[in-house]
Structure formats: C-alpha cells, structure tokens
Design a protein around this motif. Structure first.
Motif, PDB file in Angstrom:
ATOM      1  N   THR A   1       0.572  -1.056   0.008  1.00  0.00           N
ATOM      2  CA  THR A   1       0.248   0.391   0.688  1.00  0.00           C
ATOM      3  C   THR A   1       0.647   1.771   0.056  1.00  0.00           C
ATOM      4  O   THR A   1       1.699   1.283   0.904  1.00  0.00           O
ATOM      5  CB  THR A   1      -1.055   0.252   1.525  1.00  0.00           C
ATOM      6  OG1 THR A   1      -1.648  -0.507   1.362  1.00  0.00           O
ATOM      7  CG2 THR A   1      -1.544   1.261   1.461  1.00  0.00           C
ATOM      8  N   VAL A   2       0.119   2.189  -0.852  1.00  0.00           N
ATOM      9  CA  VAL A   2       1.430   3.225  -0.786  1.00  0.00           C
ATOM     10  C   VAL A   2       0.120   4.712  -0.744  1.00  0.00           C
ATOM     11  O   VAL A   2      -0.943   4.560  -1.011  1.00  0.00           O
ATOM     12  CB  VAL A   2       1.319   4.070  -2.410  1.00  0.00           C
ATOM     13  CG1 VAL A   2       2.175   5.642  -2.776  1.00  0.00           C
ATOM     14  CG2 VAL A   2       2.514   2.867  -2.764  1.00  0.00           C
ATOM     15  N   VAL A   3       0.825   5.298   0.887  1.00  0.00           N
ATOM     16  CA  VAL A   3      -0.019   6.137   1.460  1.00  0.00           C
ATOM     17  C   VAL A   3      -0.010   7.576   0.533  1.00  0.00           C
ATOM     18  O   VAL A   3       1.563   7.950   0.429  1.00  0.00           O
ATOM     19  CB  VAL A   3       0.305   6.240   2.828  1.00  0.00           C
ATOM     20  CG1 VAL A   3      -0.904   7.239   3.248  1.00  0.00           C
ATOM     21  CG2 VAL A   3      -0.576   4.783   3.026  1.00  0.00           C
ATOM     22  N   LEU A   4      -0.955   8.055  -0.010  1.00  0.00           N
ATOM     23  CA  LEU A   4      -0.025   9.469  -1.302  1.00  0.00           C
ATOM     24  C   LEU A   4      -0.740  10.366   0.113  1.00  0.00           C
ATOM     25  O   LEU A   4      -1.772  11.028   0.723  1.00  0.00           O
ATOM     26  CB  LEU A   4      -0.590   9.645  -2.435  1.00  0.00           C
ATOM     27  CG  LEU A   4      -1.516  10.385  -2.887  1.00  0.00           C
ATOM     28  CD1 LEU A   4      -0.415  11.299  -3.652  1.00  0.00           C
ATOM     29  CD2 LEU A   4      -1.958  10.792  -3.973  1.00  0.00           C
ATOM     30  N   VAL A   5       0.641  11.524   0.585  1.00  0.00           N
ATOM     31  CA  VAL A   5       0.026  12.633   1.003  1.00  0.00           C
ATOM     32  C   VAL A   5       0.745  14.164   0.148  1.00  0.00           C
ATOM     33  O   VAL A   5       1.364  13.935  -0.856  1.00  0.00           O
ATOM     34  CB  VAL A   5       1.837  12.343   2.055  1.00  0.00           C
ATOM     35  CG1 VAL A   5       1.148  13.823   2.802  1.00  0.00           C
ATOM     36  CG2 VAL A   5       1.263  11.103   3.878  1.00  0.00           C
ATOM     37  N   SER A   6      -0.871  14.747   1.116  1.00  0.00           N
ATOM     38  CA  SER A   6      -0.740  16.011   0.171  1.00  0.00           C
ATOM     39  C   SER A   6      -0.146  16.671   1.392  1.00  0.00           C
ATOM     40  O   SER A   6      -0.306  16.617   2.574  1.00  0.00           O
ATOM     41  CB  SER A   6      -1.756  16.984  -0.448  1.00  0.00           C
ATOM     42  OG  SER A   6      -1.297  17.283  -0.270  1.00  0.00           O
ATOM     43  N   ARG A   7       1.103  17.499   0.794  1.00  0.00           N
ATOM     44  CA  ARG A   7       1.815  18.966   1.345  1.00  0.00           C
ATOM     45  C   ARG A   7       2.366  20.125   0.945  1.00  0.00           C
ATOM     46  O   ARG A   7       3.856  20.425   0.256  1.00  0.00           O
ATOM     47  CB  ARG A   7       2.858  18.122   1.954  1.00  0.00           C
ATOM     48  CG  ARG A   7       3.927  17.630   1.450  1.00  0.00           C
ATOM     49  CD  ARG A   7       5.809  17.429   1.180  1.00  0.00           C
ATOM     50  NE  ARG A   7       6.450  17.034   0.217  1.00  0.00           N
ATOM     51  CZ  ARG A   7       7.975  17.161   0.221  1.00  0.00           C
ATOM     52  NH1 ARG A   7       7.986  17.015   1.201  1.00  0.00           N
ATOM     53  NH2 ARG A   7       8.490  16.734  -0.595  1.00  0.00           N
ATOM     54  N   PRO A   8       0.926  20.661   0.556  1.00  0.00           N
ATOM     55  CA  PRO A   8       1.256  21.686  -0.100  1.00  0.00           C
ATOM     56  C   PRO A   8       1.938  22.893   0.817  1.00  0.00           C
ATOM     57  O   PRO A   8       1.906  23.038   2.307  1.00  0.00           O
ATOM     58  CB  PRO A   8      -0.315  22.747  -0.778  1.00  0.00           C
ATOM     59  CG  PRO A   8      -1.221  21.912   1.161  1.00  0.00           C
ATOM     60  CD  PRO A   8      -0.397  20.353   1.175  1.00  0.00           C
ATOM     61  N   ASP A   9       2.723  23.431  -0.280  1.00  0.00           N
ATOM     62  CA  ASP A   9       4.031  24.832   0.499  1.00  0.00           C
ATOM     63  C   ASP A   9       3.239  26.108   0.426  1.00  0.00           C
ATOM     64  O   ASP A   9       2.653  26.873  -0.501  1.00  0.00           O
ATOM     65  CB  ASP A   9       5.049  24.441  -0.602  1.00  0.00           C
ATOM     66  CG  ASP A   9       5.536  25.723   0.592  1.00  0.00           C
ATOM     67  OD1 ASP A   9       5.669  26.528   1.509  1.00  0.00           O
ATOM     68  OD2 ASP A   9       6.821  25.830  -0.501  1.00  0.00           O
ATOM     69  N   LEU A  10       2.738  26.138   1.658  1.00  0.00           N
ATOM     70  CA  LEU A  10       1.930  27.925   2.162  1.00  0.00           C
ATOM     71  C   LEU A  10       2.978  29.465   1.848  1.00  0.00           C
ATOM     72  O   LEU A  10       1.933  30.127   1.741  1.00  0.00           O
ATOM     73  CB  LEU A  10       0.923  27.674   3.742  1.00  0.00           C
ATOM     74  CG  LEU A  10       0.074  26.272   3.581  1.00  0.00           C
ATOM     75  CD1 LEU A  10      -1.011  26.970   4.555  1.00  0.00           C
ATOM     76  CD2 LEU A  10      -1.038  26.445   2.712  1.00  0.00           C
ATOM     77  N   THR A  11       3.404  29.336   1.704  1.00  0.00           N
ATOM     78  CA  THR A  11       4.445  29.992   1.691  1.00  0.00           C
ATOM     79  C   THR A  11       4.838  30.433   0.160  1.00  0.00           C
ATOM     80  O   THR A  11       5.267  31.094  -0.027  1.00  0.00           O
ATOM     81  CB  THR A  11       5.771  30.285   2.084  1.00  0.00           C
ATOM     82  OG1 THR A  11       6.930  28.599   1.434  1.00  0.00           O
ATOM     83  CG2 THR A  11       5.851  29.340   3.900  1.00  0.00           C
ATOM     84  N   ALA A  12       4.938  29.399  -0.710  1.00  0.00           N
ATOM     85  CA  ALA A  12       5.019  29.550  -2.278  1.00  0.00           C
ATOM     86  C   ALA A  12       3.595  30.314  -2.642  1.00  0.00           C
ATOM     87  O   ALA A  12       2.969  30.404  -2.757  1.00  0.00           O
ATOM     88  CB  ALA A  12       4.815  28.566  -2.846  1.00  0.00           C
ATOM     89  N   LYS A  13       4.266  31.197  -4.187  1.00  0.00           N
ATOM     90  CA  LYS A  13       3.424  32.026  -4.530  1.00  0.00           C
ATOM     91  C   LYS A  13       2.311  30.699  -5.170  1.00  0.00           C
ATOM     92  O   LYS A  13       1.624  32.073  -5.969  1.00  0.00           O
ATOM     93  CB  LYS A  13       4.191  32.208  -5.945  1.00  0.00           C
ATOM     94  CG  LYS A  13       5.024  33.893  -5.251  1.00  0.00           C
ATOM     95  CD  LYS A  13       5.752  34.358  -6.066  1.00  0.00           C
ATOM     96  CE  LYS A  13       6.923  35.738  -5.268  1.00  0.00           C
ATOM     97  NZ  LYS A  13       7.220  36.129  -6.715  1.00  0.00           N
TER      98      LYS A  13
END
Length: 222
Positions: free
Chosen positions: A118-130
């Motif tokens: 099983t591959v757990v997909l993790v979303s990790r947006p960079d909120l400091t990015a444009k």
C-alpha cells in the motif's frame, strides 16, 4: 459534442512552429480504456518488486507541478510493517470506540494485509509559495492517478481508498503525517485476481462543452 473548427491562432506575422512527430501508442490507449479498480479483496500476491515499485513511484512523480514544489510524498507500507501499523491502528480505534464488537478488533490489521503493498499518498502544499494551494492539492491528486496508471501498465491493479486511518489525526500521526499535511489516499497495489465489469461512465456530451460567449454567467445572476 460539437467540435468547433480550428480558427487562426497566431497573428499573420508570426511563423507557426512545426509540430513534433510524436507517434500514437495504441497499446497505451487500450490499457487506459480497460483499466479497472478491483475490490480490495481482489488484489493478491505477488506484489511489485522493489525495482518495480521504485519505477512506479518515479512515474507517479511525473505530473503537473507548478513551481516545482513537489507538494506530495509517498509512504510505503509493505511486509511486516503492514501488520505492525495495523495493530497500532486497531488499538487507537478500540480506544476511540468503546464497546467495539470483538469481530472488529483486528479490522485495520486485516485491511492493511489484504494488498501486498500500500502506498499512502500525502498532500503537502507549501503555503509560503506563490503557487495557489489548490494547484498544489490538484498536483497530489495527479500523482495518485499517475501511480494507478503506472501500476496498470506494469500488470498490476490498484484500489485507491480513503478510510478512517487516513482521516483521523491520531491515525495519521502513526503514519508520520505532519502538521500541514493531509492523506490523499491509500493506494493498494497487487495482482488482480478477478475481472470486474466496467462501471457505468458519464455520457460524454453531458460533461463536455465547448465554450462560447453565450454561456457566460453574469455575476449579478442570483
């Protein structure tokens, strides 16, 4: 679906670029047209080897990623780690659900043992990015879809689910999901043992429109 004629795309003084000769891939199209998501119980050994899994994950990273932020990552659950994590999840779930029937005492252990990997997909947006957060979240979804397609191309099948272990804060902490990250799904991978019928798909003309000026919606529309 009415396809409009191609109109002039460039000013008259601009020389059009020559298109690259990129051949079509009938085999790839056929696989895309027949890909299915079998039930989790229909995924069996053997799972992908380490080399095959690494290739799948490399392909999963080849997705739109504005700003080259890599706003996603993968957690692989394989071998005995599946049982270890499952037992820890069962303990948390039992504490959160007093009176849980005995038959469900090991439900998450069994859940993680069903698929070879099983591959757990993790979303990790960079909120400091444009780059807007939404763009980054969509990139994580694209990575998940790319993983399922890569697995299919290599002869495997997948089932992408998002159940309690991916939504509960205590459960995701066991996975090592940090603050600001969210689980986008558990992508279970194995060899298909059943051929399931295709589910009904949307009617193309009901979900596709070629835009024209008369379709604009006024901001004053209630």
């Amino acid at each position: 679906m009415n396809h409009p004629a191609h109109g002039p795309a460039l000013p008259a003084n601009v020389e059009p670029a020559a298109p690259l000769d990129l051949p079509a891939s009938p085999q790839m199209l056929a696989r895309l047209e027949t890909r299915r998501s079998p039930p989790l119980r229909g995924l069996v050994e053997p799972g992908p080897s380490e080399e095959e899994l690494r290739r799948m994950l490399r392909l999963a990273m080849r997705v739109p990623d504005h700003g080259r932020l890599s706003p996603w990552r993968f957690i692989v659950l394989a071998g005995d780690a599946r049982r270890t994590l499952g037992e820890q999840l069962d303990a948390v779930y039992a504490r959160q659900n007093p009176g849980l029937p005995r038959a469900k005492a090991d439900m998450w252990t069994l859940y993680l043992l069903r698929a070879p990997i099983t591959v757990v997909l993790v979303s990790r947006p960079d909120l400091t990015a444009k780059v807007p957060e939404w763009n980054q979240v969509l990139s994580a979804g694209a990575a998940g879809m790319a993983l399922t397609v890569a697995a299919s191309a290599m002869g495997f099948a997948t089932q992408w689910l998002l159940k309690w272990p991916g939504r509960d804060p205590e459960a995701t902490a066991l996975l090592g999901v940090a603050a600001g990250e969210r689980v986008a799904g558990f992508v279970h991978i194995g060899r298909p043992s059943v051929v399931n019928e295709d589910r009904p798909r949307p009617v193309l003309d009901e979900v596709v429109r070629f835009w024209s000026p008369d379709q604009s919606i006024s901001n004053d529309t209630p």
